[in-house]
Design a protein around this motif. Sequence first.
Motif, mmCIF file in Angstrom:
data_model
loop_
_atom_site.group_PDB
_atom_site.id
_atom_site.type_symbol
_atom_site.label_atom_id
_atom_site.label_comp_id
_atom_site.label_asym_id
_atom_site.label_seq_id
_atom_site.Cartn_x
_atom_site.Cartn_y
_atom_site.Cartn_z
ATOM 1 N N TYR A 106 0.817 -1.218 0.000
ATOM 2 C CA TYR A 106 0.000 0.000 0.000
ATOM 3 C C TYR A 106 0.856 1.276 0.000
ATOM 4 N N THR A 107 2.093 1.174 0.501
ATOM 5 C CA THR A 107 2.995 2.324 0.408
ATOM 6 C C THR A 107 3.244 2.656 -1.052
ATOM 7 N N GLN A 108 3.403 1.607 -1.865
ATOM 8 C CA GLN A 108 3.648 1.838 -3.290
ATOM 9 C C GLN A 108 2.480 2.547 -3.964
ATOM 10 N N GLN A 109 1.294 2.414 -3.344
ATOM 11 C CA GLN A 109 0.118 3.111 -3.882
ATOM 12 C C GLN A 109 -0.133 4.433 -3.133
ATOM 13 N N TYR A 110 0.819 4.834 -2.286
ATOM 14 C CA TYR A 110 0.701 6.069 -1.480
ATOM 15 C C TYR A 110 -0.546 6.067 -0.597
ATOM 16 N N LYS A 111 -0.902 4.900 -0.052
ATOM 17 C CA LYS A 111 -2.152 4.825 0.709
ATOM 18 C C LYS A 111 -1.971 4.531 2.198
ATOM 19 N N LEU A 112 -0.759 4.208 2.622
ATOM 20 C CA LEU A 112 -0.543 3.810 4.018
ATOM 21 C C LEU A 112 -0.443 5.015 4.950
ATOM 22 N N GLN A 113 -1.228 4.967 6.043
ATOM 23 C CA GLN A 113 -1.093 5.973 7.094
ATOM 24 C C GLN A 113 -0.942 5.241 8.430
ATOM 25 N N TYR A 114 0.059 5.626 9.217
ATOM 26 C CA TYR A 114 0.271 5.012 10.526
ATOM 27 C C TYR A 114 -0.545 5.740 11.593
ATOM 28 N N ILE A 115 -1.176 4.953 12.469
ATOM 29 C CA ILE A 115 -1.936 5.524 13.585
ATOM 30 C C ILE A 115 -1.439 4.858 14.867
ATOM 31 N N GLU A 116 -1.064 5.669 15.849
ATOM 32 C CA GLU A 116 -0.641 5.129 17.138
ATOM 33 C C GLU A 116 -1.844 4.419 17.790
ATOM 34 N N GLY A 117 -1.694 3.114 18.062
ATOM 35 C CA GLY A 117 -2.834 2.331 18.536
ATOM 36 C C GLY A 117 -2.905 2.163 20.038
ATOM 37 N N VAL A 118 -2.103 2.946 20.778
ATOM 38 C CA VAL A 118 -2.132 2.876 22.245
ATOM 39 C C VAL A 118 -2.709 4.177 22.770
ATOM 40 N N GLY A 119 -3.645 4.062 23.734
ATOM 41 C CA GLY A 119 -4.327 5.239 24.285
ATOM 42 C C GLY A 119 -5.784 4.877 24.488
ATOM 43 N N SER A 120 -6.618 5.874 24.775
ATOM 44 C CA SER A 120 -8.033 5.538 24.998
ATOM 45 C C SER A 120 -8.709 5.237 23.664
ATOM 46 N N ILE A 121 -9.799 4.480 23.714
ATOM 47 C CA ILE A 121 -10.554 4.134 22.502
ATOM 48 C C ILE A 121 -10.968 5.408 21.766
ATOM 49 N N ASN A 122 -11.432 6.399 22.519
ATOM 50 C CA ASN A 122 -11.888 7.643 21.876
ATOM 51 C C ASN A 122 -10.743 8.433 21.265
ATOM 52 N N ALA A 123 -9.593 8.416 21.932
ATOM 53 C CA ALA A 123 -8.446 9.162 21.396
ATOM 54 C C ALA A 123 -7.974 8.532 20.091
ATOM 55 N N ILE A 124 -7.978 7.211 20.035
ATOM 56 C CA ILE A 124 -7.559 6.520 18.803
ATOM 57 C C ILE A 124 -8.600 6.760 17.704
ATOM 58 N N ASN A 125 -9.866 6.710 18.076
ATOM 59 C CA ASN A 125 -10.931 7.007 17.109
ATOM 60 C C ASN A 125 -10.745 8.405 16.513
ATOM 61 N N ALA A 126 -10.412 9.374 17.372
ATOM 62 C CA ALA A 126 -10.233 10.755 16.881
ATOM 63 C C ALA A 126 -9.100 10.823 15.860
ATOM 64 N N LYS A 127 -8.026 10.060 16.116
ATOM 65 C CA LYS A 127 -6.890 10.073 15.166
ATOM 66 C C LYS A 127 -7.296 9.437 13.835
ATOM 67 N N LEU A 128 -8.073 8.356 13.915
ATOM 68 C CA LEU A 128 -8.536 7.705 12.685
ATOM 69 C C LEU A 128 -9.432 8.657 11.887
ATOM 70 N N CYS A 129 -10.345 9.335 12.594
ATOM 71 C CA CYS A 129 -11.256 10.267 11.901
ATOM 72 C C CYS A 129 -10.476 11.397 11.237
ATOM 73 N N GLU A 130 -9.459 11.878 11.939
ATOM 74 C CA GLU A 130 -8.653 12.969 11.381
ATOM 75 C C GLU A 130 -8.000 12.516 10.060
ATOM 76 N N ALA A 131 -7.475 11.295 10.079
ATOM 77 C CA ALA A 131 -6.819 10.772 8.865
ATOM 78 C C ALA A 131 -7.841 10.601 7.730
ATOM 79 N N ILE A 132 -9.031 10.130 8.064
ATOM 80 C CA ILE A 132 -10.071 9.919 7.041
ATOM 81 C C ILE A 132 -10.550 11.272 6.498
ATOM 82 N N ASP A 133 -10.735 12.231 7.392
ATOM 83 C CA ASP A 133 -11.286 13.529 6.966
ATOM 84 C C ASP A 133 -10.322 14.294 6.075
ATOM 85 N N GLN A 134 -9.043 13.936 6.163
ATOM 86 C CA GLN A 134 -8.044 14.611 5.317
ATOM 87 C C GLN A 134 -7.950 14.033 3.917
#
Length: 190
Positions: free
Chosen positions: A161-189
């Motif tokens: 997926y890196t070759q397709q410029y599609k990979l985004q890393y998300i830190e998966g440690v923290g509260s469920i809501n904090a991780i959700n917020a990071k995922l949403c931020e990546a999607i919204d961009q």
Amino acid sequence: MLNIVLFGPPGSGKGTQSQLLINQYNLIHLSTGDILRGEIAKGTKLGQKAKSIMDRGDLVPDEVVIGMIRSILEKNPNATGFIFDGFPRTTTQAEFLDQMLDELNTSISTMLSLEVDEDELTKRLLERGKSSGRADDANEYIIRNRIKEYNNKTAPLKEFYTQQYKLQYIEGVGSINAINAKLCEAIDQL
Ligand code: ADP
């Protein structure tokens, strides 16, 4: 369409985060692990074939999961998007998925990779094993085998997926809501 590959090792929180994202973005959740466990519960031929493989922590054959994904995609022609959780897990599966989505005139929008270290994963899975009833959560030996399968067969998809410029890393440690917020931020961009 919004088509997300939610990626990460066993225990990284893909299922938990998928549940939040499907409501937030009106997506269909496609978890091959859940579908396989459903087949086992129903006692189908496919389930019987998959059970011992899953209980050992090995991957079930590509053609089995590919067939399942194909039938779900075909049954949902009007979907606004999908979250792929636990799929693809091999390069063969990823190539199939690209081809299948291409036939539907769509593609993967992004791959979000939840990053969690191995000791934390083992701890979480052993904890889940106390109540999940899943044989593959029950002992450390099997859990380590699942993580090994991930490192050997699945982690190389990051390069795919890196070759397709599609990979985004998300830190998966923290509260469920904090991780959700990071995922949403990546999607919204996107
Ligand atoms: P986890 O990510 O916590 O390991 P899953 O529910 O995604 O849990 O998967 C459980 C098991 O189901 C895997 O160890 C494997 O045996 C099987 N499985 C699920 N998805 C796939 C897949 N895409 N390819 C091969 N095997 C799979």
